[in-house]
Design a protein around this motif. Structure first.
Motif: not given
Length: 333
Positions: A230-239, A268-271, A275-286
């Motif tokens: 998953x991209x970061x935006x997709x992870x945060x979109x999944x409850x 909690x503030x970092x979490x 929610x503002x992250x876009x379609x970022x592919x993490x280094x581990x996923x790369x």
């Protein structure tokens, strides 16, 4: 600290970007070399290095540097910058050592807990303790020597889009710090030099705080992205996934706090900001998609290991660690 020669050991995405920016800006005063291999090495030798920016009105950069896969062919350097991941460093200890003389400093750009973490540590009760999970036979401690190290925590999205060419997501920012917490002359000299290379450098007396602040996000997003692709935006979109991210962030903060880290913001503030992250592919996923070994131990393994050391339970991190380790085995198989 006089810096006239710099070798970037591991000229992948971020290492290549550093080498490009330094060589482009300071070619008249600094000789830059890189250690690379395979297609990356061939491309650098033929065409040099280049950097492009993703979605920013910023000109691309290019530079020519000396490139080799054999560090013994280079003379000792004033500064070595490592662009390798934590699980790759132990095998490179001898090569890094061959580039050092008595005054050489080694700036290590690392995600997660570094092998030198407890060297000169004043915040925990574990000062001087070595970490065999990151340095199995003590080669880094003996050959590189933690007294040479300047830590670097990087906030910079980077990806090799073709050999020799790196795409950066924004300009990024980089925290530099001595393990003993001093704002030393070497640290200030290095920050000044890199600051003239279009790099946002921020010296700090508390580099471990920055290590844990970044790890709080990396320990959550990297393995979950690899496990789910998953991209970061997709992870945060999944409850369900977002809730797992929150649990890991809380566990990481608990371990860091137990070791004397001071967080400037809450989990909690970092979490919430995630929610503002876009379609970022993490280094581990790369790395997963490229069939490479995953950076598991520095990001996830050490949260569990240091949790045990400090007496802090990390049940969610432990579960994610087991799953990601098996994913790595099956992916490389």
């Amino acid at each position: 600290m006089s810096i006239r020669t710099i070798c970037v050991y591991g000229a992948g995405a971020l290492g290549g970007a550093f080498a490009t920016k330094i060589a482009h800006a300071l070619s008249d005063e600094v000789q830059v070399s890189v250690i690379a291999r395979g297609a990356q090495l061939a491309a650098i030798r033929e065409n040099g290095l280049s950097v492009v920016y993703d979605g920013e009105n910023h000109p691309s950069l290019s530079a020519r540097v000396t490139a080799t896969d054999d560090p013994s062919t280079l003379p000792p350097q004033d500064l070595v910058i490592t662009g390798m991941k934590g699980h790759q460093l132990s095998a490179a200890a001898e090569g890094i050592s061959s580039l050092c003389n008595d005054k050489t400093r080694v700036m290590m750009i690392l995600n997660g807990v570094p092998w030198w973490y407890f060297h000169a540590d004043k915040e925990s009760r574990f000062a001087g303790q070595q970490l065999p999970e990151l340095d199995p036979d003590g080669r880094l401690w003996a050959l590189v020597d933690p007294r040479r190290v300047i830590g670097c925590v990087a906030y910079q999205g980077a990806e090799v889009i073709e050999p020799g060419r790196t795409k950066l997501n924004g300009k990024g920012r980089f925290f530099l710090g001595e393990p003993d917490g001093t704002l030393s002359d070497d640290l200030n000299a290095l920050a000044g030099l890199l600051g003239r290379s279009d790099l946002d450098i921020r010296p700090t007396a508390r580099i471990r705080d920055e290590i844990w602040a970044k790890l709080r996000g990396n320990a959550a997003f990297n393995p979950i992205s690899a496990l789910t692709r998953s991209l970061m935006v997709d992870m945060m979109a999944s409850p369900e996934l977002a809730q797992m991210v929150r649990k890991i962030m809380n566990e990481v903060q608990a371990v860091g706090t137990a070791l004397g880290c001071q967080f400037q913001s809450s989990a909690d503030e970092q979490f919430a900001s995630a929610h503002g992250f876009g379609p970022v592919r993490t280094s581990m996923l790369q790395d997963l998609l490229a069939g490479k070994a995953l950076e598991i131990v520095p990001l996830n393994g050490m949260v569990s290991a240091l949790g045990k050391l400090a007496g802090v339970p990390t049940p969610t991190c432990d579960t994610i660690l087991a799953l990601t380790k098996q994913l790595d085995v099956e992916n490389r198989r």
